[in-house]
Every structure is written in C-alpha cells, then in structure tokens.
Design an enzyme around this catalytic site. Structure first.
Site, PDB file in Angstrom:
ATOM      1  N   GLU A 341       0.793  -1.238   0.000  1.00  0.00           N
ATOM      2  CA  GLU A 341       0.000   0.000   0.000  1.00  0.00           C
ATOM      3  C   GLU A 341       0.825   1.287   0.000  1.00  0.00           C
ATOM      4  OE1 GLU A 341      -3.941  -1.534   2.300  1.00  0.00           O
ATOM      5  OE2 GLU A 341      -2.238  -1.072   3.561  1.00  0.00           O
TER       6      GLU A 341
HETATM    7  C1  NAG Z   1      -4.398  -3.874   4.849  1.00  0.00           C
HETATM    8  C2  NAG Z   1      -3.008  -3.398   5.245  1.00  0.00           C
HETATM    9  C3  NAG Z   1      -2.740  -3.410   6.724  1.00  0.00           C
HETATM   10  C4  NAG Z   1      -4.003  -3.281   7.559  1.00  0.00           C
HETATM   11  C5  NAG Z   1      -4.935  -4.405   7.154  1.00  0.00           C
HETATM   12  C6  NAG Z   1      -6.180  -4.478   7.983  1.00  0.00           C
HETATM   13  C7  NAG Z   1      -1.910  -5.459   4.445  1.00  0.00           C
HETATM   14  C8  NAG Z   1      -0.721  -6.066   3.788  1.00  0.00           C
HETATM   15  N1  NAG Z   1      -1.959  -4.116   4.541  1.00  0.00           N
HETATM   16  O1  NAG Z   1      -5.042  -2.829   4.223  1.00  0.00           O
HETATM   17  O2  NAG Z   1      -1.822  -2.406   7.041  1.00  0.00           O
HETATM   18  O3  NAG Z   1      -3.736  -3.333   8.906  1.00  0.00           O
HETATM   19  O4  NAG Z   1      -5.275  -4.293   5.814  1.00  0.00           O
HETATM   20  O5  NAG Z   1      -6.925  -5.615   7.690  1.00  0.00           O
HETATM   21  O6  NAG Z   1      -2.745  -6.180   4.922  1.00  0.00           O
END
Ligand code: NAG
Length: 534
Positions: A341
């Site tokens: 992200e």
């Molecule tokens: C994703 C984000 C993470 C976040 C999570 C929550 C990944 C690799 N990145 O958007 O930073 O805490 O969801 O479910 O999962």
C-alpha cells in the site's frame, strides 16, 4: 553406526525390562480400551494406526532422551514441564538409578531415512513405553506436542483415584505438508508486551506453528529499539491507534522473544514496513519523507498516506542501519520489508526502492520477504512474496520463480470479523466464520505447489488492544490454519475437524484463552462463554 547400535541395544533392553515389569502391573490396573485414530489431535497427523489399549501415565513414568544428541534433553524437559503444568504430575528426565520406574517415554534420535524432513517424527505408544523417533530435536519437539495433546486433562474415576492418565496406544507417523506455518502479529497499531507475545508463542507452538512474523513498524508506531536512531522509539514508539501510550521492545526484549520462540522451534521474522506505512519513522526523523514537513504522530486507522523519500542516499543509509541492527539479533533467515500500500509513492520510485532495499537485506545475510506488491519490482527469485490481495501480483511472483507465503485476506486474515456480531475486527475483505477460515486449500489458487512456501495468518491490531482481544480474534481460527499448513488435503475435513476443535476447549480454558465461542462448534466441554454467544 557404532553409537547407533549401542543406543539401540540400550533402548531395546530398557524396553524388554519394562515390558517384563509392566506385565505384573497390568494385572493390577484395569486400563480402558482406546482408539488413537479418534483422538482429537490438531493438526491431524499424516498416518495413525491404533492398537486400542492404553499407556498408564503416572508417577512411575520417566523420560529418557538420546545421549549426546543436541537439543533432545531440552525437549524431554519441555515435555516434563508441560505435563507438570497440565496434570500436576512430576516426571523425571534422564534420572539415573530411578528403580521405581515402570514405564518410559523415550525421545530418541534416529537416523532413519524414512524420516526425511527435519520436522518428521514417529510416535509409538505401547502399553509400557512411548517412543518418539526423530532425526532432529526439532522433529522430536513436534512429536511431543502430539503426545501432550494425547494426555487427558482429566482421568476417569477409578484411574483418577490412582492418579493414572491413560494415553491411547498405536503408531503415528507424521510430517508437515508445508515447512512454513506462520502467524503474524501487528504490534505497531497496538503494542503487545513481551509476556503477551510469549503467551501467544506458547499457544501457537502447541499446534505446531513454527513462524511468528512481527509487524514492528507502521504509521502509528515504531516498536523496536534501533541504537543508532534512538528517536524512532523515543518519539515513534510513544503512541498507538486510539492515542494510548504505545511502547516498544528494547533489543534485549526482542532477544528474549527470539530466545523463547527458538526454545519452541519457532522462527521470528521481523518486519519493517516501507516505503509506505512509515509515518511514525518520519515523525521521528523528518528527513525520511523528503517533503520538508514534519508530520504529526498518527493515531487513526487510515492506510496508504505516507512514504519514504526513495531518492536520498541518507534514507538508504538509515535503512542499512535498521536492517543491520535487527538482522544481528535475528537468527532466522528472513527479513520482511513490507512494501504494501505505498499509494503515494510513484510506481517507478517504488520499484527503484524495493530493488535497493532487497540488496541491503541480502548484504546483511537475509532473504527478503515483502507483501505481494514487491513482485512488481525486479526482485530476485530468492526473495519471497507474501500474497494477501492481488492474484496478479502472486502470478508475477511465480513467473519470477519466487516462493510464496499464502495469506489471502478473504480467508486467512485473523483481523476479519467472524460475523456481523463480532466484537472486534474489520470486514473490508470478508466476514470469516470459523468454518470459512478452515474450508479452503492453499493450492486452490493456481500457485504451483513447488512455489508455495507455506501459509500464514496475519493478525492486524487496529481494533484490538490487549491479549484477551487478540485471543478472541485468533482463537479458534488460528488452530484451523495450523491444520491447513501441516496436514495434507486428504486428512482435512470440516465435519471431522469441528469435533476435534470442540475438544480443545478444556485446554484453551486451562490456558485462560479468551477464544470466540463460535456457534458452529459444539463447545460442550468448555467453561468459557463470551457474552456474544448469549
Ligand atoms: C491492509 C493493510 C494493513 C491493515 C490491514 C487491515 C496489508 C498487507 N496491509 O489494508 O496495514 O492493517 O489491511 O486488515 O494487509
């Protein structure tokens, strides 16, 4: 060869002796008939052959381990400690001249070619002896988890009076399907103490999970001491989601976590998430973001708004120090660089950044892991992609010859709510009830089997701030992920699993685990009800 023969002779004579003594005892103790194939073992072993009688675990039992075999005595002591914790029975380990010994548990280093992976073991349970064979202490350690699960928490009436715990007899041959069986804990959004992490590690190891990935930095907090850059924790460690005071691990704390995990044959993987998810680092050292502004500490739950400056040499010098200091206290082979992200990093800058960081990680002797986005860079085939969101990125990683850690958010994210009544969690990817968490296969997404390193269940902590809440989201789903990564597909079946899962209740209660009591499971042996089930 010579040592093997001597060991075998010694071992055979102990067994004969015990069989002889055991005959006499058997007349006195009426042991129940059993069925090892119906034992509530999780993860389900590869092969189980029941012999329908029982080993009488009692005060006349002793543990012996192979002499001069590295780590075996420690595994024996670990088993004795856990039996003591579970049923308050003290069993001597490698004690000499204990003439009251009637039955042995022998943890034996074998050199069998049948045990072809370091974690493979055989468990023979006879009426008067239990033998765990493995080529390595690691395999023996997995084997004693199986044995721990077979020791009943409570014995039946007559046997209980005699303080005897019956263990079902038979033979188990076992070996993991995937070498990497992981869990991830986000200690950045909310900080968890060393003791909380240890409790989690201990529970995970009971289910043969062998990796804990620690998400040590994010926009909301930096959680590990870096001696050359002290403000990271002084400033960046001072808060968390919701504005509480946060916290961080000193390097000594981190080493203690690594040591505790290693004692359980678990690898710790540190993650420093970059170039996005870096607000806390940039608050501590504003040159890192390169936009001339000092950001504020962030206590909310948004993602994708921060980035490092990908062009400055000083940023890479900083990353070099961070990777060097953490790698020096991390014995495992991996370093996770995040990479997810990075919405405000230009694509070409992102690619340049990941390529540079990969070299830094390699220079410090580690293999790079990144979230699936890293596959868009020119990464090496030795680096690993953790697939969480984009099938396209997973495919790119396969094309580059990379190994993949399978963590699809829709199935494997422990921070997803169970259902609409869930007390904690998010639901952007899905609601994940206990059956959905279990009923899928890592192989079903078209990733070739040889590219799958294993499975990992990430637990993000935006909505949880203490160990009880952590346990609510993790348990019981994490137990299913352990089976998904250890047991072969043919041995996994929801109807069969849910009965075995229900039987975990007394253990989880005993460990004071505040699990989510899913209505899909018949928890009749549980003392624990969470208000949500009412
Ligand atoms: C994703 C984000 C993470 C976040 C999570 C929550 C990944 C690799 N990145 O958007 O930073 O805490 O969801 O479910 O999962």
């Amino acid at each position: 060869m010579k040592t093997f023969c001597i060991r075998s002779l010694f071992f055979a004579s102990i067994t004969l002796l015990l069989i002889a003594c055991g005959e006499e005892k058997k007349e006195r103790i009426k042991m129940p008939t059993t069925d090892l194939s119906k034992a509530s073992l999780i993860p389900k072993p590869l092969k189980t052959i029941p012999t329908n009688s029982a080993f009488a675990l009692d005060q006349f039992t002793a543990i012996y381990t192979s002499k001069d075999a590295t780590g075996f005595e420690e595994v024996g002591t670990f088993l004795a400690d856990k039996i003591k914790d579970k049923i308050n029975l003290s069993i001597p380990v490698n004690s000499e001249g204990a003439n009251t010994v009637e039955r042995v548990i022998y943890i034996n280093q074998s050199d069998s070619t049948a045990l072809d992976s370091p974690e493979a073991y055989q468990l023979y349970i006879n009426q008067d002896s239990i033998i765990i064979n493995s080529n390595t202490a690691e395999g023996a350690f997995r084997g004693i988890q199986t044995l721990r699960q077979l020791v009943p928490l409570e014995s039946n009436d007559t046997l209980a009076l005699q303080k005897i715990w019956p263990v079902p007899t038979g033979k188990i041959t076992d070996n993991p399907n995937f070498a990497y069986r992981g869990s991830m804990l986000d200690v950045a959004r909310h900080f968890f103490s060393v003791d909380d992490v240890k409790k989690y590690i201990d529970l995970l190891s009971y289910y043969k999970i062998n990796v804990l990935h620690l998400h040590l930095s994010d926009d909301q907090g930096w959680r590990i001491e870096i001696k050359s850059w002290p403000k990271l924790t002084e400033v960046g460690g001072s808060t968390e989601v919701g504005g509480e005071s946060g916290g961080f691990y000193t390097q000594e704390d981190y080493k203690e976590i690594v040591r505790y995990a290693a004692e359980r044959y678990m690898t710790i993987i540190p993650e420093i998430d970059m170039p996005g998810h870096t607000n806390a680092a940039s608050v501590s050292y504003p040159f890192l973001n390169g936009n001339g502004k000092t950001p504020k500490l962030y206590e909310g739950m948004r993602v994708g708004f921060s980035t490092f400056d990908t062009h400055k040499d000083t940023v890479y010098a900083f990353i070099d120090d961070v990777v060097r200091e953490i790698s020096a206290i991390t014995p495992g082979p991996y370093f996770h660089v995040g990479g997810d992200e990075s919405h405000v990093t230009k694509k070409k800058d992102y690619i340049y950044f990941i390529n540079k960081v990969e070299k830094i990680v390699q220079k410090h002797g580690k293999r790079m892991i990144g979230w699936d986005e890293v596959a868009i860079a020119d990464v090496d085939s030795t680096s690993i992609s953790q697939w969480w969101a984009s099938e396209e990125n997973a495919k790119k990683a396969v094309d580059k010859g990379m190994q993949i850690i399978v963590s699809p958010a829709k199935k494997a994210y422990l921070d997803m709510e169970y259902d609409t009544l869930s007390k904690f969690g998010l639901h952007w990817a899905a609601y994940i009830p206990v059956d959905t968490a279990y009923i899928w296969t890592p192989e079903e997404y078209g990733i070739p089997m040889e590219n799958i390193l294993g499975v990992e269940a990430p637990l993000w902590s935006e909505t949880i701030s203490n160990i009880d809440e952590l346990e609510y989201l993790a348990f019981p789903r994490i137990i299913g992920y352990s089976e998904l990564s250890w047991s072969i597909k043919e041995n996994r079946d929801w109807e069969n699993y849910k009965v075995r899962l229900a039987d975990q209740a007394p253990f989880l209660d005993r460990m004071d685990v505040k699990y989510y009591p899913s209505k899909l499971i018949d928890w009749k042996k549980s003392n624990y009800t969470y208000e949500i089930i009412k």
